[in-house]
Write a protein that holds these residues in place. Structure first.
Motif, PDB file in Angstrom:
ATOM      1  N   LEU A   1       1.336  -1.112   0.041  1.00 26.63           N
ATOM      2  CA  LEU A   1      -0.008   0.039  -0.348  1.00 26.63           C
ATOM      3  C   LEU A   1       0.707   0.983   0.541  1.00 26.63           C
ATOM      4  O   LEU A   1       1.161   2.300  -0.261  1.00 26.63           O
ATOM      5  N   LYS A   2       1.761   0.966   1.215  1.00 28.41           N
ATOM      6  CA  LYS A   2       2.368   1.975   1.147  1.00 28.41           C
ATOM      7  C   LYS A   2       3.300   2.927   0.147  1.00 28.41           C
ATOM      8  O   LYS A   2       3.575   4.023  -0.979  1.00 28.41           O
TER       9      LYS A   2
ATOM     10  N   VAL B   1      -7.592   7.897  -6.836  1.00 27.68           N
ATOM     11  CA  VAL B   1      -7.922   6.925  -5.537  1.00 27.68           C
ATOM     12  C   VAL B   1      -8.142   5.315  -5.377  1.00 27.68           C
ATOM     13  O   VAL B   1      -7.891   5.230  -6.840  1.00 27.68           O
ATOM     14  N   LEU B   2      -7.923   5.243  -4.255  1.00 27.84           N
ATOM     15  CA  LEU B   2      -7.285   3.988  -3.818  1.00 27.84           C
ATOM     16  C   LEU B   2      -8.734   2.355  -3.657  1.00 27.84           C
ATOM     17  O   LEU B   2      -8.977   3.535  -2.240  1.00 27.84           O
ATOM     18  N   LEU B   3      -9.154   2.102  -4.181  1.00 27.62           N
ATOM     19  CA  LEU B   3     -10.707   1.064  -3.412  1.00 27.62           C
ATOM     20  C   LEU B   3      -9.547  -0.141  -2.853  1.00 27.62           C
ATOM     21  O   LEU B   3      -8.729  -0.559  -3.603  1.00 27.62           O
ATOM     22  N   VAL B   4      -9.993  -0.901  -1.880  1.00 27.01           N
ATOM     23  CA  VAL B   4      -9.692  -1.503  -0.995  1.00 27.01           C
ATOM     24  C   VAL B   4     -11.131  -2.528  -0.686  1.00 27.01           C
ATOM     25  O   VAL B   4     -12.106  -1.321  -0.198  1.00 27.01           O
TER      26      VAL B   4
ATOM     27  N   GLN C   1      -6.230   2.063   9.963  1.00 27.45           N
ATOM     28  CA  GLN C   1      -4.318   3.423  10.324  1.00 27.45           C
ATOM     29  C   GLN C   1      -4.063   2.510   8.935  1.00 27.45           C
ATOM     30  O   GLN C   1      -2.770   3.257   8.793  1.00 27.45           O
ATOM     31  N   ALA C   2      -3.970   1.402   7.980  1.00 28.68           N
ATOM     32  CA  ALA C   2      -3.397   0.753   7.173  1.00 28.68           C
ATOM     33  C   ALA C   2      -3.059   1.947   6.252  1.00 28.68           C
ATOM     34  O   ALA C   2      -1.982   1.995   5.829  1.00 28.68           O
ATOM     35  N   LEU C   3      -3.804   2.493   5.957  1.00 30.23           N
ATOM     36  CA  LEU C   3      -4.392   3.299   4.735  1.00 30.23           C
ATOM     37  C   LEU C   3      -3.374   4.595   5.287  1.00 30.23           C
ATOM     38  O   LEU C   3      -3.134   5.341   4.521  1.00 30.23           O
ATOM     39  N   GLU C   4      -3.839   4.864   5.982  1.00 32.09           N
ATOM     40  CA  GLU C   4      -3.135   6.638   7.196  1.00 32.09           C
ATOM     41  C   GLU C   4      -1.695   5.870   6.853  1.00 32.09           C
ATOM     42  O   GLU C   4      -0.987   7.023   6.889  1.00 32.09           O
ATOM     43  N   ALA C   5      -0.646   5.129   7.372  1.00 36.31           N
ATOM     44  CA  ALA C   5       0.846   4.825   7.466  1.00 36.31           C
ATOM     45  C   ALA C   5       0.826   4.850   5.859  1.00 36.31           C
ATOM     46  O   ALA C   5       2.093   4.355   5.954  1.00 36.31           O
TER      47      ALA C   5
ATOM     48  N   ALA D   1     -10.104   5.533  -0.115  1.00 34.74           N
ATOM     49  CA  ALA D   1      -9.128   6.242   0.026  1.00 34.74           C
ATOM     50  C   ALA D   1      -8.274   6.949  -0.985  1.00 34.74           C
ATOM     51  O   ALA D   1      -8.431   6.837  -1.662  1.00 34.74           O
ATOM     52  N   GLY D   2      -7.894   8.840  -0.395  1.00 32.80           N
ATOM     53  CA  GLY D   2      -7.121   9.259  -1.210  1.00 32.80           C
ATOM     54  C   GLY D   2      -6.148   9.957  -1.162  1.00 32.80           C
ATOM     55  O   GLY D   2      -5.639  10.124  -0.003  1.00 32.80           O
ATOM     56  N   ARG D   3      -5.048  10.439  -2.153  1.00 26.02           N
ATOM     57  CA  ARG D   3      -4.144  11.893  -1.510  1.00 26.02           C
ATOM     58  C   ARG D   3      -4.356  12.853  -0.817  1.00 26.02           C
ATOM     59  O   ARG D   3      -4.320  13.189   0.136  1.00 26.02           O
TER      60      ARG D   3
END
Length: 560
Positions: free
Chosen positions: A104-105, A116-119, A161-165, A217-219
């Motif tokens: 992800l990172k 956008v990232l879709l999970v 938390q994974a998305l924020e990291a 999620a997005g930037r």
């Protein structure tokens, strides 16, 4: 080798969150490619790429993507430029990786500024985990939540938390809930134990009912806008085409919230949040209409009238001094003639031609010895009547090689002198489109009247999308169809008979024109092309709301 059916159906929650006008999409772990196939029908112009290491699945997916990269996503970065993706999709993938956090990172950098990232990930708090553990029935399985290839597990908070990291901003999360009654029953049975643990039954159910979570999620966090629409009573597809499907398209953009219904209300919002309230074909011809509009104006929303018919059909509109158009901030419509008409009463007009949400797969021309003519219009008995004698002659000559599918118009159906006909009463839009899809020809007659001249070419768009060859009047349709290329213009009964006989003699011509019409719809009349202009106009209205409101009060001082 992976199960051959993997990825053979599209996750609707992921599909609905890929921005409809995305230019470049990467689908990681695409399987057989169903998600790409579904999005391709919505936006054929997008560049779709995928990652799929399984050779058999990748071979199947290649039919739906511009490129399929057969790489291990953990050891090899996707071969796309940084900042180039409008959507990056990890559908049921992260749980299979050894280090999903690192992937992800690394790959967050592939997103464009507004990408956008879709999970989609399984929920380790799902009630069935606890049920199996407590009942001593835990075991791995070949597929599903307990798939033996799942290496990592996530809760809702863990995925956030994974998305924020990864340096991303979580924008929304949607729980995918199946078998809710079973989840509720288990939570009820567990209530005493939950209470002893300091957890309420309601909180446990909220966390344990979802089988999966879909995240977007997005930037960066997008600028919000809220769109509400007060629709007509559902009849045919009028709500679908003019409001519901455009709203679904707009909601694929992050930050856009929509709600629609006959009495839809705007939510309570901070004053700075843009809000647009659309009134679908509200006549505003009652004595209390000014008070109604004054109440709506007090919400702070920009008021937009959605109108795609000749208002002269309702004399009460003129009888109330055209308040329907003067009493709102702006008007949106479907054709240039209507724009010119409404501009007499309001300076802010936008034209959004009727369009399809997606390009359907063809389902016609399966019997080379038979053509079916579709007629499915509301209230066009007077338009079709002059053509019925010739149509009956051709039906008799065809001797079963021509059939007729009629929706709604029972009088015209009764006048058809043939056993090769079928009648369906007025049905919902999906049913109407399904009947149309099985036909090869569409008959679109419009007499030359003021009301008809104000109509849109929607039926030609629908028919073209389904690969039908249209036989249409010059009124309205001569501006859309190219005679002999994307359809046939039939100004009178004689020309209808001549063209039908020619098509029966050479059905391949009908197929060729149907294919050309489908290409026209694909290239020009899909909602994906309208997404940016619609959203830009709505945001522009909000940016100019002070000037628009001053003009509104000047037109109708009673609203001030």
């Amino acid at each position: 080798m992976t199960e051959p059916s993997y990825g053979s159906s599209a996750n609707p929650h992921l599909l609905a969150r890929i921005p409809l006008d995305a230019r470049r999409v990467l689908d990681v772990g695409c399987g057989a490619g169903a998600l790409g196939a579904a999005f391709r029908r919505r936006n054929p112009a997008a560049r779709l790429e995928a990652v799929e290491p399984d050779a058999a699945l990748a071979a199947r997916a290649e039919a739906h993507y511009d490129a399929v990269h057969r790489i291990d996503i953990e050891t090899t970065a996707p071969p796309v430029p940084a900042g180039s993706l409008d959507a990056l999709v990890f559908g049921d993938v992260l749980e299979h990786l050894r280090d999903p956090w690192a992937v992800l990172k690394r790959d967050a950098a592939l997103l464009s500024e507004d990408g956008v990232l879709l999970v989609c990930v399984p929920n380790v708090e799902h009630w069935s985990f606890a049920a199996r553990l407590l009942g001593g029935r835990w075991r791995y399985e070949e597929t599903g939540l307990f798939d033996r290839t799942h290496l990592r597990w996530f809760t809702r908070d863990a995925m956030r938390q994974a998305l924020e990291a990864a340096g991303l901003v979580p924008l929304e999360v949607v729980p995918r809930i199946f078998e809710l009654p079973r989840a509720q029953a288990f939570a009820k049975a567990m209530a005493p134990a939950l209470a002893a643990l300091g957890t309420t039954q309601e909180d446990w159910l909220r966390r344990s009912a979802p089988l999966q979570y879909v995240w977007r999620a997005g930037r960066r966090r997008p600028a919000p806008i809220v769109l509400a629409a007060r629709t007509l009573r559902p009849v045919g597809g009028v709500n679908d085409v003019r409001v519901l499907q455009p709203f679904e398209a707009l909601a694929t953009r992050p930050g856009v919230a929509t709600r629609a219904g006959q009495d839809a209300e705007l939510p309570q919002l901070p004053p700075e949040v843009p809000r647009i309230l659309i009134l679908q074909r509200r006549l505003l011809d009652r004595p209390d209409s000014v008070a109604y509009l004054r109440q709506l104006r007090a919400t702070g929303a920009v008021l937009v009238q959605e109108f795609d018919d000749d208002p002269a059909h309702w004399p009460s509109i003129a009888g109330n001094d055209h308040l329907a158009f003067r009493g709102v901030h702006a008007v949106q419509t479907s054709t240039a003639p209507l724009r010119d008409l409404f501009s007499e009463f309001n300076d802010e007009i936008a034209v959004f031609p009727n369009a399809l949400a997606e390009l359907p797969e063809p389902a016609n021309f399966r019997d080379p010895n038979r053509l079916t003519l579709f007629f499915g219009a509301l209230n066009r008995q007077a338009d079709i009547a002059p053509f019925l004698p010739v149509l009956n002659q051709v039906l008799a000559e065809a001797d079963g090689r021509l059939a007729v599918e009629v929706v709604h118009d029972q009088a015209s159906f009764a006048a058809l002198d043939t056993p090769h006909k079928r009648f369906t009463p007025t049905i919902d839009y999906a049913g109407y489109r399904k009947l149309m899809a099985g036909c090869e020809l569409a008959f679109l007659p419009l007499a030359d009247t003021r009301f008809n001249r104000m109509k849109s070419d929607l039926k030609a768009v629908e028919a073209g999308g389904h690969r039908l060859c249209c036989l249409a009047s010059p009124v309205v349709y001569a501006g859309s169809l190219r005679h002999g290329e994307t359809g046939l213009i039939v100004p009178d009964a004689e020309s209808l008979g001549r063209e039908l006989r020619a098509l029966l003699a050479e059905p391949a011509r009908a197929l060729a024109m149907g294919e050309a019409a489908r290409a026209w719809v694909r290239d020009q009349r899909l909602l994906a092309r309208q997404l940016a202009p619609r959203l830009d106009w709505y945001r522009g209205l909000w940016a100019r709301r002070a000037a628009l409101d001053a003009a509104l009060v000047k037109r109708v001082p009673a609203l001030g």
